[in-house]
Motif scaffolding. Structure first.
Motif, mmCIF file in Angstrom:
data_model
loop_
_atom_site.group_PDB
_atom_site.id
_atom_site.type_symbol
_atom_site.label_atom_id
_atom_site.label_comp_id
_atom_site.label_asym_id
_atom_site.label_seq_id
_atom_site.Cartn_x
_atom_site.Cartn_y
_atom_site.Cartn_z
ATOM 1 N N ALA A 55 -62.821 -69.260 -17.634
ATOM 2 C CA ALA A 55 -63.138 -68.695 -16.264
ATOM 3 C C ALA A 55 -61.460 -68.624 -15.839
ATOM 4 C CB ALA A 55 -63.604 -69.332 -15.237
ATOM 5 N N VAL A 56 -61.225 -67.166 -15.337
ATOM 6 C CA VAL A 56 -59.610 -67.129 -14.751
ATOM 7 C C VAL A 56 -59.750 -66.497 -13.494
ATOM 8 C CG1 VAL A 56 -58.681 -67.151 -17.357
ATOM 9 C CG2 VAL A 56 -59.319 -65.091 -16.280
ATOM 10 N N PRO A 57 -58.859 -66.621 -12.881
ATOM 11 C CA PRO A 57 -59.108 -66.001 -11.362
ATOM 12 C C PRO A 57 -58.732 -64.466 -11.255
ATOM 13 C CG PRO A 57 -57.047 -67.773 -11.379
ATOM 14 C CD PRO A 57 -57.638 -67.542 -12.812
ATOM 15 N N LYS A 58 -59.644 -63.787 -10.979
ATOM 16 C CA LYS A 58 -59.664 -62.295 -10.994
ATOM 17 C C LYS A 58 -58.644 -61.623 -10.162
ATOM 18 C CE LYS A 58 -62.941 -59.864 -9.090
ATOM 19 N NZ LYS A 58 -64.575 -59.630 -9.003
ATOM 20 N N LYS A 59 -57.944 -62.130 -9.129
ATOM 21 C CA LYS A 59 -57.122 -61.621 -8.249
ATOM 22 C C LYS A 59 -56.216 -62.679 -7.574
ATOM 23 C CE LYS A 59 -60.495 -61.719 -4.221
ATOM 24 N NZ LYS A 59 -59.501 -62.545 -3.303
ATOM 25 N N GLY A 60 -55.188 -62.061 -6.948
ATOM 26 C CA GLY A 60 -54.569 -63.112 -6.039
ATOM 27 C C GLY A 60 -53.445 -63.527 -6.628
ATOM 28 N N ARG A 61 -52.846 -64.729 -6.131
ATOM 29 C CA ARG A 61 -51.569 -65.427 -6.435
ATOM 30 C C ARG A 61 -51.623 -65.762 -7.890
ATOM 31 N NH1 ARG A 61 -52.073 -66.021 -1.433
ATOM 32 N NH2 ARG A 61 -50.479 -66.017 0.222
ATOM 33 N N LEU A 62 -52.971 -66.381 -8.126
ATOM 34 C CA LEU A 62 -53.017 -67.218 -9.410
ATOM 35 C C LEU A 62 -53.228 -66.254 -10.626
ATOM 36 C CD1 LEU A 62 -55.107 -70.173 -8.385
ATOM 37 C CD2 LEU A 62 -52.628 -70.027 -8.390
ATOM 38 N N MET A 63 -53.858 -65.231 -10.275
ATOM 39 C CA MET A 63 -54.033 -63.955 -11.673
ATOM 40 C C MET A 63 -52.848 -63.839 -12.307
ATOM 41 S SD MET A 63 -55.908 -60.324 -11.726
ATOM 42 C CE MET A 63 -54.306 -59.676 -11.061
ATOM 43 N N GLU A 64 -51.842 -63.167 -11.699
ATOM 44 C CA GLU A 64 -50.512 -62.759 -12.516
ATOM 45 C C GLU A 64 -50.161 -63.846 -13.486
ATOM 46 O OE1 GLU A 64 -51.235 -59.268 -11.423
ATOM 47 O OE2 GLU A 64 -49.769 -59.955 -12.943
ATOM 48 N N LYS A 65 -49.694 -65.156 -12.957
ATOM 49 C CA LYS A 65 -49.351 -66.190 -13.873
ATOM 50 C C LYS A 65 -50.579 -66.527 -14.680
ATOM 51 C CE LYS A 65 -45.130 -67.116 -11.854
ATOM 52 N NZ LYS A 65 -44.035 -67.063 -12.822
ATOM 53 N N THR A 66 -51.496 -66.495 -14.542
ATOM 54 C CA THR A 66 -52.617 -66.649 -15.444
ATOM 55 C C THR A 66 -52.731 -65.691 -16.643
ATOM 56 O OG1 THR A 66 -54.026 -67.830 -13.966
ATOM 57 C CG2 THR A 66 -55.127 -67.151 -16.085
ATOM 58 N N LEU A 67 -52.391 -64.369 -16.232
ATOM 59 C CA LEU A 67 -52.358 -63.332 -17.373
ATOM 60 C C LEU A 67 -51.086 -63.615 -18.243
ATOM 61 C CD1 LEU A 67 -53.457 -60.183 -15.565
ATOM 62 C CD2 LEU A 67 -54.942 -61.770 -16.586
ATOM 63 N N GLU A 68 -49.868 -64.006 -17.771
ATOM 64 C CA GLU A 68 -48.649 -64.277 -18.410
ATOM 65 C C GLU A 68 -48.987 -65.550 -19.393
ATOM 66 O OE1 GLU A 68 -45.558 -64.063 -14.773
ATOM 67 O OE2 GLU A 68 -44.995 -65.635 -16.593
ATOM 68 N N LEU A 69 -49.765 -66.552 -18.969
ATOM 69 C CA LEU A 69 -50.215 -67.853 -19.845
ATOM 70 C C LEU A 69 -51.032 -67.205 -20.866
ATOM 71 C CD1 LEU A 69 -49.261 -70.692 -19.546
ATOM 72 C CD2 LEU A 69 -51.684 -70.872 -17.944
ATOM 73 N N LEU A 70 -51.831 -66.282 -20.780
ATOM 74 C CA LEU A 70 -52.729 -66.162 -21.689
ATOM 75 C C LEU A 70 -52.040 -65.153 -22.873
ATOM 76 C CD1 LEU A 70 -55.757 -64.673 -19.758
ATOM 77 C CD2 LEU A 70 -55.868 -66.860 -20.955
ATOM 78 N N ALA A 71 -50.967 -64.484 -22.412
ATOM 79 C CA ALA A 71 -50.133 -63.519 -23.283
ATOM 80 C C ALA A 71 -49.411 -64.736 -24.118
ATOM 81 C CB ALA A 71 -49.154 -62.468 -22.357
ATOM 82 N N GLY A 72 -48.787 -65.682 -23.291
ATOM 83 C CA GLY A 72 -47.963 -66.572 -24.043
ATOM 84 C C GLY A 72 -48.686 -67.467 -25.009
ATOM 85 N N ALA A 73 -49.837 -67.352 -24.853
ATOM 86 C CA ALA A 73 -50.849 -68.316 -25.744
ATOM 87 C C ALA A 73 -51.530 -67.337 -26.974
ATOM 88 C CB ALA A 73 -51.823 -68.996 -25.084
ATOM 89 N N ASP A 74 -50.915 -66.112 -27.040
ATOM 90 C CA ASP A 74 -51.382 -65.053 -27.792
ATOM 91 C C ASP A 74 -53.061 -64.906 -27.908
ATOM 92 O OD1 ASP A 74 -51.885 -64.583 -31.468
ATOM 93 O OD2 ASP A 74 -51.144 -63.258 -30.056
ATOM 94 N N ILE A 75 -53.561 -65.165 -26.462
ATOM 95 C CA ILE A 75 -54.886 -64.819 -26.371
ATOM 96 C C ILE A 75 -55.085 -63.238 -26.123
ATOM 97 C CG2 ILE A 75 -56.948 -65.279 -24.763
ATOM 98 C CD1 ILE A 75 -56.036 -68.122 -25.007
ATOM 99 N N LYS A 76 -55.451 -62.376 -26.985
ATOM 100 C CA LYS A 76 -55.461 -60.974 -26.786
ATOM 101 C C LYS A 76 -56.932 -60.627 -26.535
ATOM 102 C CE LYS A 76 -52.106 -60.214 -30.664
ATOM 103 N NZ LYS A 76 -50.837 -60.318 -29.723
#
Ligand SMILES: Nc1ncnc2c1ncn2[C@@H]1O[C@H](COP(=O)(O)OP(=O)(O)OP(=O)(O)O)[C@@H](O)[C@H]1O
Ligand SMILES: O=P(O)(O)OC[C@H]1O[C@H](OP(=O)(O)OP(=O)(O)O)[C@H](O)[C@@H]1O
Length: 349
Positions: A55-76
């Motif tokens: 489960a990841v935040p769907k909006k707001g402040r936490l979402m952008e950084k979470t999407l960066e983290l997923l990309a950095g962890a190569d979760i496509k």
């Protein structure tokens, strides 16, 4: 932070019913003629069975950084428009996009195996004691503070007891004033009224609705603009990777190793943002002084230069300190000081 219902979530309730999809298409919107909404939803729920739900935040402040983290962890993944579930293409994982405030409950009740949300949200959740924090993520940093008007008659916590508090954090504010060891019992026995406000909490005092507020402070701009100041900090908070303290029902031997793998990838990516790689040349007799400036995360690497009396040094340096490190190295006689950004790394967690 929004109020959330207490219904127990299930796989089907985490899908967006208005967007039927086919599992085979990995979350792409299904052709309307191919399946009825019910069968495509059951297809997607079926495909979740062999995946770790995250489960990841769907909006707001936490979402952008979470999407960066997923990309950095190569979760496509591909996320279909308006769909709250996305199947990861290169790991048996399904991402579930939820409001940050709801994620502790979905994790605690075993609907998902992993989650990312704020520590304040976990503390406010009635499921906080069932949550295990796996890794602080270094973003979403803020403090939950009691704030009163700078020029108001009440300037202490004790002075607020028995009055009215406006907040989005009813549980934490309620505990502070009315809990077993709360202020109300200690001060005068009068019950402090805690009024839930979903947003713009800082306006409550000026509107005469509250004597003080309990709200998040990041930069302090909102607090100062509202003529408020903090008189007490309930907690500091940042985004964290969480799981349930109870073994997750769907964590098979195949899926369980994904949790340490995700944690290690996140830790490495976060370290690559926090550190840079420094290398420089220095005379051996100044090495001891230089090592004090660049001790490295574990230790610096020192190798002899092909010039008598000189060595080459490389070490990881905190990005935020790099300018001063270079100044200090220069003063110590270091030459050819190079700073390189890290694309990614593994640091061991
Ligand atoms: N200045 C801030 N204001 C609110 N939340 C912040 C702030 N700084 C960091 N955070 C963190 O972000 C979380 C809120 O994240 P997010 O904005 O995704 O939630 P939301 O519910 O979508 O937003 P909202 O509170 O606007 O409904 C907070 O619980 C806290 O952990
Ligand atoms: O210290 P600052 O950097 O000013 O941030 C703190 C403010 O941010 C949040 O409000 P948000 O922006 O989520 O809007 P809201 O008032 O609708 O919650 C929070 O509720 C504070 O009001």
């Amino acid at each position: 932070m929004s109020k959330t219902s207490d219904s127990t979530p299930t796989s089907s309730t985490i899908l967006h019913p208005a967007s039927p999809v086919s599992a085979a298409q990995g979350g792409e919107r299904a052709s309307k003629s191919s399946f009825g909404a019910e069968s495509t939803m059951s297809l997607l729920v079926e495909s979740l069975k062999d995946r770790l739900l995250f489960a990841v935040p769907k909006k707001g402040r936490l979402m952008e950084k979470t999407l960066e983290l997923l990309a950095g962890a190569d979760i496509k993944y591909n996320r279909a428009h308006r769909l709250d579930v996305a199947l990861v293409q290169n790991h048996p994982i399904a991402l579930v996009f939820l409001p940050a405030a709801d994620i502790p409950r979905f994790v605690a009740l075993g609907s998902v195996a992993l989650g990312i949300t704020g520590q304040d949200v976990i503390a406010e959740s009635t499921h906080g004691d069932q949550i295990s924090e796996l890794l602080p993520l270094g973003f979403g940093k803020c403090k939950l503070q009691v704030q009163v008007p700078v020029t108001g008659p009440i300037q202490t916590l004790e002075g607020l007891s028995g009055g009215t508090i406006a907040t989005s954090f009813e549980v934490l504010a309620g505990e502070l004033f009315g809990g077993e060891n709360g202020l109300d019992k200690k001060v005068n026995g009068k019950k402090t009224r805690v009024e839930y406000v979903g947003g713009s909490v800082e306006a409550a005092c000026a509107l005469g609705m509250a004597d003080g507020i309990v709200d998040l402070v990041e930069s302090g701009d909102t607090m100062r603009a509202a003529g408020l100041h903090a008189i007490h900090t309930l907690m500091s908070s940042e985004a964290v990777l969480i799981t349930s303290k109870k073994p997750h029902p769907t964590l098979t031997p195949e899926l369980s190793p994904l949790i340490p793998l995700i944690k290690s990838r996140f830790a490495g990516f976060l370290a690559s943002k926090r550190y840079v790689y420094a290398s420089y040349n220095i005379k051996r007799d100044a090495l001891a002084a230089a090592m004090k400036i660049t001790p490295g995360r574990r230790a610096a690497t020192v190798s002899p230069l092909d010039e008598e009396g000189w060595v080459a040094v490389s070490a990881m340096v905190e990005r935020k300190a790099v300018a001063k490190v270079m100044d200090d190295l220069e003063r110590t006689g270091a030459e050819d000081i190079l700073i390189m950004a890290l694309d990614n790394c593994r640091v061991g967690v």
